[in-house]
Design a protein around this motif. Structure first.
Motif: not given
Length: 218
Positions: A147-151, A194-198
């Motif tokens: 979750l942190t990586v996505k942010n 890796f579906q990291l950003v919407e």
């Protein structure tokens, strides 16, 4: 005080604090990424190597993209000033305000250089945090790591978006266009893998993303 003034090299290496084994593993992962990237196949370069831990792969690439974006922005810092960029934006439709949920809980409006300074320091603090980005073998990643990586990736995208919308002409004049495009294309392949950003967060550069993706035969 400017983050870029404090760290002129613009290169962060997580291996500095790691144990010998931890550093070796991270170095090997970085070597693999560099070798695959060197082949020119960006889509393949972002894929998780067989048998590797996904969190280790995300960590290595988070550091790598942080360094890339840091250096790219560093080429135009003298042009991205409080006067030229009084707000952090990506074209007329998108404006970004800063909040980190800790020292700044309510979003504040900043100039682009101040926003990027806050952002880069915020990311570096995470990278320095051994509980979030452990450098030793056997130390588990926390449950909120992905979750942190996505942010982090969501916010790093905003630096690309600002550069393209506000400083692309300068990038071209400096001869950095190919470097920027390759870095951003690599970034997009990674966040898509890796579906990291919407998708809605990518909207400011959606047209460019489509152009870059259609330009490849990978």
């Amino acid at each position: 005080m400017s983050f870029f003034g404090l760290n002129k090299k613009g290169v962060y290496s997580k291996g500095k604090k790691s144990s010998e084994e931890g550093a070796k593993q991270q170095y090997q992962l970085k070597q693999y990424a560099d070798a695959t990237l060197g082949s020119g196949n960006l889509r393949q370069a972002v894929k998780l190597p067989e048998g590797e831990d996904i969190n280790e792969w995300l960590a290595v690439n988070t550091v790598d993209f942080f360094n890339q974006i840091h250096m790219l922005y560093g080429t135009i810092t003298e042009f991205c000033t409080h006067q030229a960029c009084p707000v952090m934006s990506a074209g007329p439709k998108y404006e970004y305000h800063w909040a980190d949920g800790q020292t700044i809980k309510k979003a504040i409006k900043l100039s682009a250089p101040d926003y990027v300074d806050y952002l880069m320091q915020w990311v570096q603090n995470y990278l320095d945090d051994e509980t979030m980005f452990p450098s030793k073998i056997g130390v588990p990643f926390p449950k909120n790591f992905q979750l942190t990586v996505k942010n982090i990736f969501k916010r790093l995208f905003r630096v690309y978006a600002h550069i393209y919308h506000s400083h692309f002409a300068k990038i071209v004049s400096l001869g950095e266009e190919a470097h920027l495009n390759t870095s951003f294309k690599h970034f997009i392949y990674f966040v898509q893998e890796f579906q990291l950003v919407e998708k809605k967060e990518l909207a400011p550069l959606q047209e460019l993303i489509l152009q870059l993706m259609n330009r490849t035969t990978e």
